[in-house]
Scaffold this active site. Structure first.
Site, PDB file in Angstrom:
ATOM      1  N   GLU A 116     -39.504  28.569  59.733  1.00 19.70           N
ATOM      2  CA  GLU A 116     -38.918  28.009  58.272  1.00 19.70           C
ATOM      3  C   GLU A 116     -39.897  26.658  58.018  1.00 19.70           C
ATOM      4  O   GLU A 116     -40.187  26.380  57.117  1.00 19.70           O
ATOM      5  CB  GLU A 116     -37.627  27.576  58.480  1.00 19.70           C
ATOM      6  CG  GLU A 116     -36.775  26.908  57.287  1.00 19.70           C
ATOM      7  CD  GLU A 116     -35.415  26.640  57.506  1.00 19.70           C
ATOM      8  OE1 GLU A 116     -34.866  26.834  58.662  1.00 19.70           O
ATOM      9  OE2 GLU A 116     -34.895  25.787  56.616  1.00 19.70           O
ATOM     10  N   TYR A 142     -26.404  27.445  59.627  1.00 19.72           N
ATOM     11  CA  TYR A 142     -26.754  26.707  60.699  1.00 19.72           C
ATOM     12  C   TYR A 142     -25.866  25.451  60.755  1.00 19.72           C
ATOM     13  O   TYR A 142     -24.767  25.173  61.451  1.00 19.72           O
ATOM     14  CB  TYR A 142     -28.097  26.202  60.840  1.00 19.72           C
ATOM     15  CG  TYR A 142     -29.229  27.461  60.982  1.00 19.72           C
ATOM     16  CD1 TYR A 142     -28.974  28.665  61.371  1.00 19.72           C
ATOM     17  CD2 TYR A 142     -30.479  27.110  60.466  1.00 19.72           C
ATOM     18  CE1 TYR A 142     -29.832  29.742  61.592  1.00 19.72           C
ATOM     19  CE2 TYR A 142     -31.413  28.125  60.684  1.00 19.72           C
ATOM     20  CZ  TYR A 142     -31.196  29.372  60.963  1.00 19.72           C
ATOM     21  OH  TYR A 142     -32.023  30.309  61.287  1.00 19.72           O
ATOM     22  N   SER A 143     -26.283  24.647  59.633  1.00 16.97           N
ATOM     23  CA  SER A 143     -25.582  23.262  59.596  1.00 16.97           C
ATOM     24  C   SER A 143     -24.036  23.212  59.483  1.00 16.97           C
ATOM     25  O   SER A 143     -23.546  24.334  58.823  1.00 16.97           O
ATOM     26  CB  SER A 143     -26.128  22.619  58.407  1.00 16.97           C
ATOM     27  OG  SER A 143     -27.659  22.489  58.529  1.00 16.97           O
ATOM     28  N   SER A 162     -34.776  17.123  59.443  1.00 13.80           N
ATOM     29  CA  SER A 162     -35.335  16.034  58.639  1.00 13.80           C
ATOM     30  C   SER A 162     -36.658  15.616  59.309  1.00 13.80           C
ATOM     31  O   SER A 162     -36.971  15.726  60.447  1.00 13.80           O
ATOM     32  CB  SER A 162     -34.140  14.825  58.949  1.00 13.80           C
ATOM     33  OG  SER A 162     -34.004  14.428  60.010  1.00 13.80           O
TER      34      SER A 162
HETATM   35  C1  FAD Z   1     -32.157  21.214  50.026  1.00 13.88           C
HETATM   36  C2  FAD Z   1     -31.408  21.190  51.524  1.00 13.88           C
HETATM   37  C3  FAD Z   1     -31.292  23.048  51.873  1.00 13.88           C
HETATM   38  C4  FAD Z   1     -30.700  23.078  53.138  1.00 13.88           C
HETATM   39  N1  FAD Z   1     -30.556  24.440  53.350  1.00 13.88           N
HETATM   40  C5  FAD Z   1     -29.985  24.694  54.446  1.00 13.88           C
HETATM   41  C6  FAD Z   1     -29.372  26.095  54.880  1.00 13.88           C
HETATM   42  O1  FAD Z   1     -29.516  27.065  54.249  1.00 13.88           O
HETATM   43  N2  FAD Z   1     -28.735  26.415  55.941  1.00 13.88           N
HETATM   44  C7  FAD Z   1     -28.320  25.341  56.716  1.00 13.88           C
HETATM   45  O2  FAD Z   1     -27.639  25.888  57.894  1.00 13.88           O
HETATM   46  N3  FAD Z   1     -28.659  24.083  56.705  1.00 13.88           N
HETATM   47  C8  FAD Z   1     -29.298  23.700  55.394  1.00 13.88           C
HETATM   48  N4  FAD Z   1     -29.755  22.579  55.238  1.00 13.88           N
HETATM   49  C9  FAD Z   1     -29.095  21.294  56.078  1.00 13.88           C
HETATM   50  C10 FAD Z   1     -30.218  20.606  56.721  1.00 13.88           C
HETATM   51  O3  FAD Z   1     -30.700  21.359  57.767  1.00 13.88           O
HETATM   52  C11 FAD Z   1     -29.592  19.290  57.307  1.00 13.88           C
HETATM   53  O4  FAD Z   1     -29.241  18.514  56.213  1.00 13.88           O
HETATM   54  C12 FAD Z   1     -30.554  18.723  58.426  1.00 13.88           C
HETATM   55  O5  FAD Z   1     -30.673  19.255  59.761  1.00 13.88           O
HETATM   56  C13 FAD Z   1     -29.995  17.078  58.353  1.00 13.88           C
HETATM   57  O6  FAD Z   1     -28.687  16.934  58.905  1.00 13.88           O
HETATM   58  P1  FAD Z   1     -27.527  16.223  58.398  1.00 13.88           P
HETATM   59  O7  FAD Z   1     -27.602  16.502  56.829  1.00 13.88           O
HETATM   60  O8  FAD Z   1     -26.186  16.570  59.364  1.00 13.88           O
HETATM   61  O9  FAD Z   1     -27.995  14.717  58.775  1.00 13.88           O
HETATM   62  P2  FAD Z   1     -27.600  13.850  60.051  1.00 13.88           P
HETATM   63  O10 FAD Z   1     -27.926  14.637  61.017  1.00 13.88           O
HETATM   64  O11 FAD Z   1     -26.379  13.075  59.940  1.00 13.88           O
HETATM   65  O12 FAD Z   1     -28.758  12.725  59.924  1.00 13.88           O
HETATM   66  C14 FAD Z   1     -28.744  11.618  59.370  1.00 13.88           C
HETATM   67  C15 FAD Z   1     -30.099  10.879  59.414  1.00 13.88           C
HETATM   68  O13 FAD Z   1     -30.074  10.417  60.877  1.00 13.88           O
HETATM   69  C16 FAD Z   1     -31.185  10.962  61.431  1.00 13.88           C
HETATM   70  N5  FAD Z   1     -31.314  11.136  62.558  1.00 13.88           N
HETATM   71  C17 FAD Z   1     -30.155  11.971  63.378  1.00 13.88           C
HETATM   72  N6  FAD Z   1     -30.324  12.127  64.549  1.00 13.88           N
HETATM   73  C18 FAD Z   1     -31.524  11.547  64.653  1.00 13.88           C
HETATM   74  C19 FAD Z   1     -32.306  11.457  66.010  1.00 13.88           C
HETATM   75  N7  FAD Z   1     -31.900  11.930  67.224  1.00 13.88           N
HETATM   76  N8  FAD Z   1     -33.544  10.671  66.126  1.00 13.88           N
HETATM   77  C20 FAD Z   1     -33.832   9.985  64.637  1.00 13.88           C
HETATM   78  N9  FAD Z   1     -33.169  10.243  63.621  1.00 13.88           N
HETATM   79  C21 FAD Z   1     -32.123  11.013  63.518  1.00 13.88           C
HETATM   80  C22 FAD Z   1     -31.678  11.953  60.357  1.00 13.88           C
HETATM   81  O14 FAD Z   1     -33.109  12.359  60.253  1.00 13.88           O
HETATM   82  C23 FAD Z   1     -31.176  11.413  59.020  1.00 13.88           C
HETATM   83  O15 FAD Z   1     -32.509  10.787  58.273  1.00 13.88           O
HETATM   84  C24 FAD Z   1     -30.316  22.264  53.984  1.00 13.88           C
HETATM   85  C25 FAD Z   1     -30.451  20.739  53.578  1.00 13.88           C
HETATM   86  C26 FAD Z   1     -31.137  20.501  52.526  1.00 13.88           C
HETATM   87  C27 FAD Z   1     -31.395  19.211  52.023  1.00 13.88           C
END
Ligand code: FAD
Length: 412
Positions: A240, A124-125, A372
């Site tokens: 999930e 996904y990400s 998150s």
């Molecule tokens: C241990 C772990 C396993 C994972 N496994 C997978 C996987 O298997 N497959 C996969 O695809 N992904 C995976 N992920 C990724 C995970 O889904 C993303 O890290 C998550 O969706 C957050 O996206 P980002 O890291 O791009 O943070 P960002 O989107 O850049 O966010 C940064 C901060 O801003 C806040 N924020 C962003 N937008 C908003 C909003 N509109 N309102 C309020 N706050 C906001 C967020 O909550 C966060 O605190 C994993 C992550 C972790 C930590």
């Protein structure tokens, strides 16, 4: 495959299962056995016949599970077990069941139930699309009876071990961002899929970057039709989140990380061991975490019910958010109770200190992975409490015209 009416009495269900086992179970638990259980509809008997189940009630499915257990035969009624035992039943099975065509259900569900998709991962990400997942830029272009996939994914847990992925990719750039996405069951073991490990702060390397270059996926593996990926994804994400909400519950006690799922009793033990069980601040904190746990169990029960009724659950976000607090709170309390020893992060030197340190860092899995905490709050406010949506600057704008994280346009 035979089907049995929902109203069948339990004795008839038991007798049929016993009969079937007498003819089919020869004491060998192997892929052929798993296939036979799936084909007979016993792997997930509460699923309807068209989803490779038997349309049984939960009581009937429990009766089947008991008959299999008594015979020492594995693999029956997996849908009754905790999410963590068979997560792909819901992560992959949920979307197929909700949005698959009759052919896809016939083709893919028996294979899923027989374990033929092997190890799974979630593509996904992306570097520019995490919380704003609908902004993803990996493209899938139709080429005859296949799609050709190009792009980069990140944070792919288990990608280095995976045989199959759930892939979200953009199939249309001329519609608003949520409308141009598609959901695929994607084969990982093929040319054009490069998996590079990333090291986490715990020292583990469980997740990866995945680079997709002219990789291919059969069009038959597109679930829900082109452009419908967002709604299909909601089923998988709901599953999930429910699974993550259950992490602190008893069902996860068999996990390979037992310390992370320490129960309230363990916190009492930790307080005693530290000579702090009379400390009112510590006692209050244990009670607070205990209350969170109880509330979380009730919420998870509600989410599970909603899930069973609707095939999806916004309430799952409550459980996931609560579980974040529980994991962080329990790890932080145990860390403080350990005192200076907690600074030790060397498994060989001090196993307990290592585990508690580890948990303190690993608790972030629940507050970031799968969406998150902040995003869960947004979902709860919109879908559970019915509050208005936040500002959406790209609403209705074709994705091609949306300012992208790494777009040259933003550099002028
Ligand atoms: C241990 C772990 C396993 C994972 N496994 C997978 C996987 O298997 N497959 C996969 O695809 N992904 C995976 N992920 C990724 C995970 O889904 C993303 O890290 C998550 O969706 C957050 O996206 P980002 O890291 O791009 O943070 P960002 O989107 O850049 O966010 C940064 C901060 O801003 C806040 N924020 C962003 N937008 C908003 C909003 N509109 N309102 C309020 N706050 C906001 C967020 O909550 C966060 O605190 C994993 C992550 C972790 C930590």
């Amino acid at each position: 495959m035979s089907t049995v009416a929902v109203e069948s009495d339990l004795d008839a269900v038991r007798a049929e299962a016993q009969d079937w086992l007498a003819q089919n179970w020869h004491g060998v638990d192997d892929p052929a056995w798993n296939r036979r259980v799936a084909e007979a509809g016993y792997a997930a008997p509460t699923w309807p016949a068209e989803d490779s189940g038997r349309g049984y009630s939960r009581a009937q499915a429990r009766a089947v599970a008991a008959v299999f257990d008594a015979a020492g035969a594995p693999g029956a009624a997996r849908e009754l077990r905790g999410f963590h035992e068979y997560p792909w039943l819901e992560l992959m099975g949920g979307p197929i069941r909700a949005y698959g065509t009759p052919e896809q259900k016939r083709e893919l569900l028996p294979r899923l139930l027989a374990g033929e998709f092997g190890v799974g991962c979630l593509l996904y990400s992306e570097p520019g699309a995490g919380s704003d997942l609908a902004g993803l830029q990996t493209r899938a272009e139709c080429d005859g009876d296949e799609y050709v996939v190009n792009g980069q994914k990140v944070w792919t847990t288990g990608g280095h071990l995976a045989d199959t992925a759930l892939l979200m990719a953009r199939t249309d750039w001329d519609v608003p961002k949520h409308a141009g996405l598609s959901f695929f069951i994607f084969p990982m073991r093929q040319p054009g899929v490069e998996v590079r490990p990333i090291r986490q702060m715990t020292g583990d390397a469980e997740f990866n970057e995945v680079f997709l270059t002219d990789a291919r996926v059969p069009a038959a593996n597109l679930i829900g039709g082109p452009g419908n990926g967002w709604k299909v994804l909601q089923i998988a994400l709901g599953a999930e989140r429910r699974g993550m909400g259950e992490m602190a519950m008893g069902t996860a006690k068999t996990s390979t990380r037992p310390s992370l799922y320490a129960l309230s009793d363990d916190l009492v033990e930790a307080a005693r061991a530290a000579g702090r069980s009379d400390d009112p601040v510590v006692r209050q904190e244990i009670m607070r975490i205990h209350a969170w746990r109880l509330t979380n169990e009730w919420n998870n029960a509600r989410a599970l019910e909603e899930f069973r009724t609707n095939g999806a659950s916004s309430l799952a976000s409550l459980g996931k958010l609560a579980n974040s607090r529980i994991l962080h709170g329990a790890a932080a309390l145990r860390y403080r109770l350990l005192g200076n020893r907690a600074l030790q992060y060397d498994e060989a030197a001090d196993d307990e200190a290592y585990r508690i340190d580890y948990d303190l860092m690993f608790a972030f899995i629940n507050s970031i992975g799968g969406g998150s905490d902040q995003i869960q709050r947004n979902i709860i406010s919109e879908r559970v409490l019915g509050l208005p949506k936040g500002f959406e600057p790209d609403k209705g704008v074709p994705f091609r015209d949306v300012l992208k994280a790494d777009a040259t346009r933003s550099l002028g």
